[in-house]
Design a protein around this motif. Sequence first.
Motif, PDB file in Angstrom:
ATOM      1  N   VAL A   1      17.211  -8.948   9.606  1.00 10.54           N
ATOM      2  CA  VAL A   1      17.170  -8.276   8.303  1.00 10.54           C
ATOM      3  C   VAL A   1      16.142  -8.921   7.373  1.00 10.54           C
ATOM      4  CG1 VAL A   1      19.548  -7.452   8.463  1.00 10.54           C
ATOM      5  CG2 VAL A   1      19.079  -9.643   7.362  1.00 10.54           C
ATOM      6  N   GLN A   2      15.408  -9.904   7.889  1.00  8.67           N
ATOM      7  CA  GLN A   2      14.323 -10.548   7.129  1.00  8.67           C
ATOM      8  C   GLN A   2      14.798 -11.302   5.885  1.00  8.67           C
ATOM      9  OE1 GLN A   2      12.503  -6.876   7.465  1.00  8.67           O
ATOM     10  NE2 GLN A   2      12.256  -7.512   9.571  1.00  8.67           N
ATOM     11  N   CYS A   3      15.904 -11.991   6.020  1.00 12.06           N
ATOM     12  CA  CYS A   3      16.387 -12.778   4.883  1.00 12.06           C
ATOM     13  C   CYS A   3      15.646 -14.105   4.767  1.00 12.06           C
ATOM     14  CB  CYS A   3      17.889 -13.022   4.998  1.00 12.06           C
ATOM     15  SG  CYS A   3      18.347 -14.127   6.345  1.00 12.06           S
ATOM     16  N   GLY A   4      15.018 -14.553   5.866  1.00 19.10           N
ATOM     17  CA  GLY A   4      14.247 -15.785   5.804  1.00 19.10           C
ATOM     18  C   GLY A   4      15.068 -17.063   5.850  1.00 19.10           C
ATOM     19  N   LEU A   5      16.373 -16.951   6.005  1.00 22.58           N
ATOM     20  CA  LEU A   5      17.207 -18.161   5.974  1.00 22.58           C
ATOM     21  C   LEU A   5      16.932 -19.066   7.168  1.00 22.58           C
ATOM     22  CD1 LEU A   5      20.605 -16.708   4.695  1.00 22.58           C
ATOM     23  CD2 LEU A   5      18.959 -18.081   3.432  1.00 22.58           C
TER      24      LEU A   5
ATOM     25  N   HIS B   1      14.125 -19.432   8.681  1.00 23.49           N
ATOM     26  CA  HIS B   1      12.845 -20.107   8.440  1.00 23.49           C
ATOM     27  C   HIS B   1      13.010 -21.294   7.493  1.00 23.49           C
ATOM     28  CE1 HIS B   1       8.781 -20.913   7.073  1.00 23.49           C
ATOM     29  NE2 HIS B   1       9.224 -20.732   5.845  1.00 23.49           N
TER      30      HIS B   1
ATOM     31  N   ARG C   1       7.859  -8.660   6.600  1.00 24.28           N
ATOM     32  CA  ARG C   1       8.208 -10.027   6.978  1.00 24.28           C
ATOM     33  C   ARG C   1       8.568 -10.096   8.454  1.00 24.28           C
ATOM     34  NH1 ARG C   1       9.223  -9.093   1.910  1.00 24.28           N
ATOM     35  NH2 ARG C   1       9.462 -10.767   0.364  1.00 24.28           N
TER      36      ARG C   1
ATOM     37  N   PRO D   1      22.746 -14.511   9.054  1.00 26.85           N
ATOM     38  CA  PRO D   1      23.946 -13.756   8.659  1.00 26.85           C
ATOM     39  C   PRO D   1      24.280 -12.594   9.596  1.00 26.85           C
ATOM     40  CG  PRO D   1      22.096 -13.112   7.283  1.00 26.85           C
ATOM     41  CD  PRO D   1      21.591 -14.195   8.188  1.00 26.85           C
ATOM     42  N   VAL D   2      23.424 -12.346  10.563  1.00 29.79           N
ATOM     43  CA  VAL D   2      23.640 -11.188  11.437  1.00 29.79           C
ATOM     44  C   VAL D   2      24.147 -11.665  12.802  1.00 29.79           C
ATOM     45  CG1 VAL D   2      22.588  -9.165  12.492  1.00 29.79           C
ATOM     46  CG2 VAL D   2      21.773  -9.987  10.276  1.00 29.79           C
ATOM     47  N   ASP D   3      25.274 -11.148  13.217  1.00 30.89           N
ATOM     48  CA  ASP D   3      25.831 -11.536  14.512  1.00 30.89           C
ATOM     49  C   ASP D   3      24.839 -11.238  15.631  1.00 30.89           C
ATOM     50  OD1 ASP D   3      28.139 -12.362  13.354  1.00 30.89           O
ATOM     51  OD2 ASP D   3      29.261 -10.517  13.770  1.00 30.89           O
TER      52      ASP D   3
ATOM     53  N   TYR E   1       9.758 -13.265  11.360  1.00 29.39           N
ATOM     54  CA  TYR E   1      10.029 -14.685  11.632  1.00 29.39           C
ATOM     55  C   TYR E   1      10.024 -14.886  13.137  1.00 29.39           C
ATOM     56  CZ  TYR E   1      11.185 -14.426   6.757  1.00 29.39           C
ATOM     57  OH  TYR E   1      11.098 -14.209   5.404  1.00 29.39           O
TER      58      TYR E   1
ATOM     59  N   ARG F   1       6.870 -18.144   9.460  1.00 26.56           N
ATOM     60  CA  ARG F   1       7.039 -17.011   8.535  1.00 26.56           C
ATOM     61  C   ARG F   1       5.744 -16.227   8.525  1.00 26.56           C
ATOM     62  NH1 ARG F   1       6.517 -16.636   2.503  1.00 26.56           N
ATOM     63  NH2 ARG F   1       5.711 -18.752   2.552  1.00 26.56           N
TER      64      ARG F   1
END
Lengths: 448, 422
Positions: B346-350, B352, B372, B392-394, B374, B365
Amino acid sequence: MDRGPDIAAGRVSREILALNFADAHPPLTDAQAVIEADRCYFCYDAPCIEACPTGIDVPTFIKGIATGNLAGAARTILESNILGGSCARVCPTEILCEQKCVRNAQEEKPVQIGALQRRATDWQMAKGVQPFTRAAATGRRVAVVGAGPAGLACAHRLAVHGHEVTLFDAKPKPGGLNEYGVAAYKTPGDFAQDEVNFVLSVGGVTLAPDQALGRDFTIDTLLNDHEAVFLSLGQAGARKAGLTGEDLSGVMNAVDFIESIRTSGTKEDVAVGRRVVVVGGGNTAIDAAVQAKRLGAEEVTLVYRRGRETMSATEVEQAWAQTNGVTIRHWAAPERIEGVGGAASAIAFTRGRVLDGRAVHDGEEFVLEADMILKAVGQHVVFDPLEGSGVETEGGRIRVDAFGRTSRPRVYAGGDCTAGEDLTVAAVRDGRDAAEAIHADLTKKKEV
Amino acid sequence: MADLRSNFIGIRSPNPFWLASAPPTDKAYNVRRAFEAGWGGVVWKTLGEDPPVVNVSSRYGALSYRGERMFGLNNIELISDRPLAVNLAEIKDVKRDYPDRAVIVSLMVPCVEESWKAILPLVEETGADGLELNFGCPHGMSERNMGSAVGQVPEYVEMVTRWVKQHSRMPTIVKLTPNVTSILAPARAAMRGGADAVSLINTIQSVVSVDLDAMAPTPVVDGMGTHGGYCGPAVKPIALRMLGEVARSPDLAGLPISGIGGISTWRDAAEFLVMGASNLQVCTAAMHYGFRVVEDMKDGLSNWMDEKGFGSLSDVVGRAVPNFVNWNQLNLKFKTLARIDQDLCVQCGLCHIACEDTSHQAIARLRVDGSRRYEVIDEECVGCNLCAHVCPVDDCITMAPQPTDGVLTWPNHPNNPMSGAH
């Protein structure tokens, strides 16, 4: 039976009017706000920040709400966007920050960024103080013409930098479209004025209401006693539809209709037709149509030349209109307004379609009977006061560079009178950035 | 359908889920409701000598995290504050009415043989199925030289256990405190004293939070706080470690274990079982949601066992114990790499920023056509799993084990000054 047009005020009771024009989207409760804030992933390099014209650091302010640091949350919002309170209410977040929320990809339900922003800014406004103080007075004076979102943002930022600002507006009250042009249920009560007072409480800004450019002063006279001028004139003119019968009674500009609602306390004195037709496809059309319905109009039809996908009103706004009982008809171009005894009685449309990728209106004609016809076919910048000022225009807007500088030295411009999206949040960005440019230019001159 | 019937040190119950000795088992009223809800057994809230203890008002503090309430619970309640006779009478009634359920009586009296000798026959007379010796309570009672004050001294554990076994014919479980450096010493002491089983863990000494207005630890009792006993989902990792240590210890082989500590779901239960518990005790989950939580625990455990082809609890118990080893036995040649499923991202970048700031700079990144992206840099990835945990995504970030060429453990590693390679 000869019956005149049915236009009347007080179609519904005072109590119903109060309900219809109360906050359409009540604020999140404390508990709801924390639950919603916890949904934010605190993305790195967050797409929502990029999607906000004012670049609010969304994850940081939401973190503040989640942890109970509301002062920090509010400051984070307001330092990017001093009108964060009204933007929280009027921004089409569905095409800005919330559209880019990564939660969409996961569960098709973004974090309610707008509602959270309201939570933080409401908290700050309830405190009665703003989190900014002015730098040492510079003794420099700047005139801001137009006290709408762009003008307010510019005045505030200039004041923070220590400059003295005179904030002119042609209307009796400051706020611009926030005061006169937004659907009443989006910013009910006296929110617009409360926010203006909040913004101006920083000090250093003198309001000059009922002062119109070209009537009471000119750019030249302003430059006599100000070192710079920022023009945030908005779009004061309503486009004509160019229809036969446009001058019949019962035909109104949607913006005037909306203003009549905004300036009425109880809405009991606002007249509305029994059958209303709104012509246009933007948010002004939606605001007019829904408010007509809420004033008690029996039938409200919004007619747009082309299809749903090209309406500038967002899908959320369209759905809102339909939820409120407004009928939306697509692919119909207005042809003429028919009248009886000087009053509008109906409006004729021609059906349209796509032909070779273009919209053509060559179909059959249909007629909608109407007691009131509201035109929402766009507004335009009124250039008359700029004639001979040396401020050049381009494509119907004032031409500015990336920093808001016009073709005339010391004169800057921003907001709806310049090119770009006509959004409150974009106007705030323009005003803020122009203030920074003015500040830089003034300071630079001093150094030389 | 899997058989959940349990036989723990000769005590039979229709399922392995017992309510731990705690507020939910303080009275017949609660226990009857628990049995109606389907619990396999209860360990009655700890009985002591008369006159009963006195409890304070304001007893629990809790840790909530991002909307999850009572992730950890801290209590400063002492043992049962009702007269001994009342408890004994109720235990007798309940056991008579629910003969198929396990009723265990938790006991805590001073470290004096006479005290134990006096109370044991009274308990035996109720018809209860067994005893649990509370050597774990870490607050209040420990200041009176009971509870964890006993559990922290192996000699006392052994001594009291021996008295109990001498003066009672009842099956006896020794409940261990986690507030020790090594759980093995008290476990061994219990075994030496003749315990039929141990149960662990009791609560962990804790200050769960500080009230920043009252300037006192919570729960605040008239302006002051004290340390309490910590339990709930947050303590499960600590419990599992101690459980595993006892279960794998060769000299404790054959000592049955009742697992306690944050069991909230059937999955937790399964983890405790495979780590060596043959019985399970639950408290906080019931205190949070009521006794009905046992339904999904039983149902879920049964379904999982069916799926895995396990017919009865004995097929499950201890399955993971052989794989719970000391670090020294881990294969240093094993390598796993992070894999990002770009379709799920979902491209949250967490991932990275976690890797970039705090790990190995192994997630790049990028911007590809403005969007975006990753990507894992395999050469830099050490397979630490951090990215997979923060995602955050299973199943978006998975760890892919790489082909492994043999086994090399630290004792044999050339970098080890003590290894044979030197």
